[in-house]
Design an enzyme around this catalytic site. Structure first.
Site, PDB file in Angstrom:
ATOM      1  N   GLU A  15      -8.977  -0.161 -17.379  1.00  0.00           N
ATOM      2  CA  GLU A  15      -7.671  -0.462 -17.973  1.00  0.00           C
ATOM      3  C   GLU A  15      -6.681  -1.070 -16.967  1.00  0.00           C
ATOM      4  O   GLU A  15      -5.482  -1.088 -17.188  1.00  0.00           O
ATOM      5  CB  GLU A  15      -7.082   0.809 -18.586  1.00  0.00           C
ATOM      6  N   TYR A 217      -3.638  -5.046 -27.798  1.00  0.00           N
ATOM      7  CA  TYR A 217      -2.925  -5.771 -26.747  1.00  0.00           C
ATOM      8  C   TYR A 217      -2.742  -7.273 -26.956  1.00  0.00           C
ATOM      9  O   TYR A 217      -1.892  -7.869 -26.314  1.00  0.00           O
ATOM     10  CB  TYR A 217      -3.619  -5.533 -25.398  1.00  0.00           C
ATOM     11  N   ARG A 256       2.163  10.280 -25.838  1.00  0.00           N
ATOM     12  CA  ARG A 256       2.014   9.769 -27.205  1.00  0.00           C
ATOM     13  C   ARG A 256       0.797  10.402 -27.847  1.00  0.00           C
ATOM     14  O   ARG A 256      -0.235  10.573 -27.192  1.00  0.00           O
ATOM     15  CB  ARG A 256       1.799   8.256 -27.122  1.00  0.00           C
ATOM     16  N   ASP A 258      -1.827  10.156 -31.217  1.00  0.00           N
ATOM     17  CA  ASP A 258      -2.284   9.329 -32.339  1.00  0.00           C
ATOM     18  C   ASP A 258      -2.843  10.222 -33.439  1.00  0.00           C
ATOM     19  O   ASP A 258      -3.585  11.165 -33.153  1.00  0.00           O
ATOM     20  CB  ASP A 258      -3.374   8.351 -31.882  1.00  0.00           C
ATOM     21  N   GLU A 271      -6.084  11.644 -30.791  1.00  0.00           N
ATOM     22  CA  GLU A 271      -6.100  11.844 -29.339  1.00  0.00           C
ATOM     23  C   GLU A 271      -4.696  11.768 -28.767  1.00  0.00           C
ATOM     24  O   GLU A 271      -3.738  11.483 -29.473  1.00  0.00           O
ATOM     25  CB  GLU A 271      -7.027  10.838 -28.651  1.00  0.00           C
TER      26      GLU A 271
END
Length: 307
Positions: A15, A217, A256, A258, A271
């Site tokens: 990443e 993205y 965050r 999900d 997750e």
């Protein structure tokens, strides 16, 4: 001269590209706010020198392995330098999807079942038909994802058993453990948390069969809705689940979660992300904007919450 702050970005995880974008956006915000901030890529800088060079606080913007899994947190704990986000233990747990789901389930929180974990060695050594049989028990379609990886890299939806072997091989590139679970059809939402405050949920609509790396993205066809369109009651229900999910893992500062709203209108936790992306396509800044926090304000607030 103000306190010297290091923004860590880049690193050597898959990443890296997103981390560089996030980190540079954070760094620019700090510099524009008059903070003495310097961007550091761990690939080019020995982290044990952070203390020597007088850094007083670290803004972690490393995604994935080495950044979100407790590794960097452990180094900074050793150096006794405060950093943004969750601690070593929480980071290590939340990076592991299977472990996170197991803990949530133990606390009676809604997660997708059944699921199982497949190790690379078992995949190579064991009878492939046995694995196939186990997966067929879940009932197709199933969803596979590397257990300790982010950005949907290596994720795949399997509609036909013939596609399984190939997809597993690709997924194992990113991690030695693969989480295999029943594919749940529904509406996807993401919810940011800032200092125990729940940010407005964001509904995600994407053109593909799931929210993959490209959709996250690069694709302009991915749509984000904030306000989410959920009723007040549903938002309240979602907030309660998310806050509990956050607390049982002892998460700190920001992150965050999900979730998916299945066809029976039940929320299922997917997750957690303890270092959310902060790029132009990122959802965390979008949710913060909805409550009147500009990108600059958000970055400063996260930094100031770090003691």
């Amino acid at each position: 001269m103000s306190k010297k702050i290091a923004v860590l970005f880049g690193g050597n995880s898959p990443e890296r590209e997103i981390s560089l974008k996030s980190g540079k956006a954070i760094l620019n915000a700090l510099i524009k706010s008059g903070i003495n901030a310097i961007g550091i890529d761990p690939i080019n800088f020995p982290l044990l020198y952070l203390k020597k060079y007088g850094f007083k606080k670290i803004f972690i913007s490393l995604h994935g392995k080495g950044g979100e899994d407790g590794t960097i947190q452990g180094i900074l704990d050793y150096l006794n330098i405060p950093y943004t986000g969750s601690n070593l233990l929480t980071s290590a747990i939340t990076m592991n999807k299977y472990l996170t789901k197991t803990i949530w389930n133990e606390y009676g929180l809604p997660v997708i079942y059944p699921h199982y974990l497949l190790n690379k060695k078992d995949f190579i050594k064991s009878n492939y038909l046995k694995i196939e049989k186990k997966i067929l028990k879940l009932n197709l379609p199933v969803f596979i994802k590397p257990n300790c990886n982010g950005s949907s890299l290596g994720n795949a939806k399997i509609d036909h058993i013939d596609d399984l072997f190939n997809s597993l091989e690709k997924s194992f590139i990113y991690n030695d453990d693969i989480l295999i679970e029943k594919y749940i059809k529904g509406e996807e939402y993401t919810i940011g948390i800032l200092n125990k405050k729940i940010l407005p949920p964001i509904k995600i609509e994407y053109p593909n069969s799931f929210y993959n790396y490209q959709a996250k993205y690069y694709l302009n066809t991915t749509k984000y809705f904030c306000p989410s369109g959920l009723s007040k009651n549903k938002i309240k229900e979602l907030e309660n689940i998310v806050l509990q999910a956050w607390k049982v893992l002892n998460c700190q500062t920001w992150g965050r979660i999900d979730v998916i709203l299945d066809v029976n209108k039940k929320f299922q936790l997917l997750e957690i992300n303890t270092i959310p992306g902060m790029t132009t396509h990122s959802l965390y800044p979008l949710a913060a904007k909805e409550i009147g926090l500009s990108f600059y304000d958000l970055v400063i607030k996260i930094l100031n919450l770090t003691k």
